[in-house]
Design a protein around this motif. Structure first.
Motif, PDB file in Angstrom:
ATOM      1  N   PRO A   1      63.694  41.942  32.436  1.00 54.79           N
ATOM      2  CA  PRO A   1      64.889  42.539  33.032  1.00 54.79           C
ATOM      3  C   PRO A   1      66.150  41.869  32.492  1.00 54.79           C
ATOM      4  N   THR A   2      67.220  42.621  32.381  1.00 53.20           N
ATOM      5  CA  THR A   2      68.458  42.103  31.781  1.00 53.20           C
ATOM      6  C   THR A   2      68.986  40.862  32.490  1.00 53.20           C
TER       7      THR A   2
ATOM      8  N   GLY B   1      68.227  35.523  29.668  1.00 51.91           N
ATOM      9  CA  GLY B   1      68.663  34.241  29.131  1.00 51.91           C
ATOM     10  C   GLY B   1      68.039  33.027  29.796  1.00 51.91           C
ATOM     11  N   TRP B   2      67.110  33.213  30.698  1.00 51.83           N
ATOM     12  CA  TRP B   2      66.590  32.096  31.492  1.00 51.83           C
ATOM     13  C   TRP B   2      65.887  31.036  30.681  1.00 51.83           C
ATOM     14  N   ASN B   3      65.253  31.392  29.573  1.00 47.16           N
ATOM     15  CA  ASN B   3      64.500  30.387  28.824  1.00 47.16           C
ATOM     16  C   ASN B   3      65.249  29.855  27.609  1.00 47.16           C
ATOM     17  N   SER B   4      66.530  30.150  27.495  1.00 46.06           N
ATOM     18  CA  SER B   4      67.296  29.655  26.351  1.00 46.06           C
ATOM     19  C   SER B   4      68.129  28.420  26.714  1.00 46.06           C
TER      20      SER B   4
END
Length: 82
Positions: free
Chosen positions: A65-66, A70-73
């Protein structure tokens, strides 16, 4: 029709299921006592033990989901497991 009797095992009553019924060992059941006194056994849904078992039969592509893209960057900031 097979007939079985209850027996005491520890602090429980046990009912033996004849092998002829083909029930696999370790099968979990939810049970209830009906208003007429009969006992009803319903197999519970098996909880997958591995990720492969969980996604067996899954053939689609998973899209993140949009709001989570970015959670794992980012580097961890505390004692998170990575």
């Amino acid at each position: 029709m097979d007939i079985t009797k209850t027996r005491i095992q520890g602090n429980a009553l046990v009912v033996t299921i004849p092998k002829s019924l083909g029930v696999e060992p370790g099968t979990e059941y939810r049970f209830s006592k009906e208003s007429d006194g009969s006992l009803k056994l319903t197999p519970t849904k098996k909880v997958p033990e591995t990720m492969a078992e969980l996604f067996k039969g899954w053939h689609r592509k998973y899209e993140i989901p949009t709001d989570l893209q970015g959670w794992n960057s980012h580097d961890s900031e505390g004692e998170e497991l990575c």
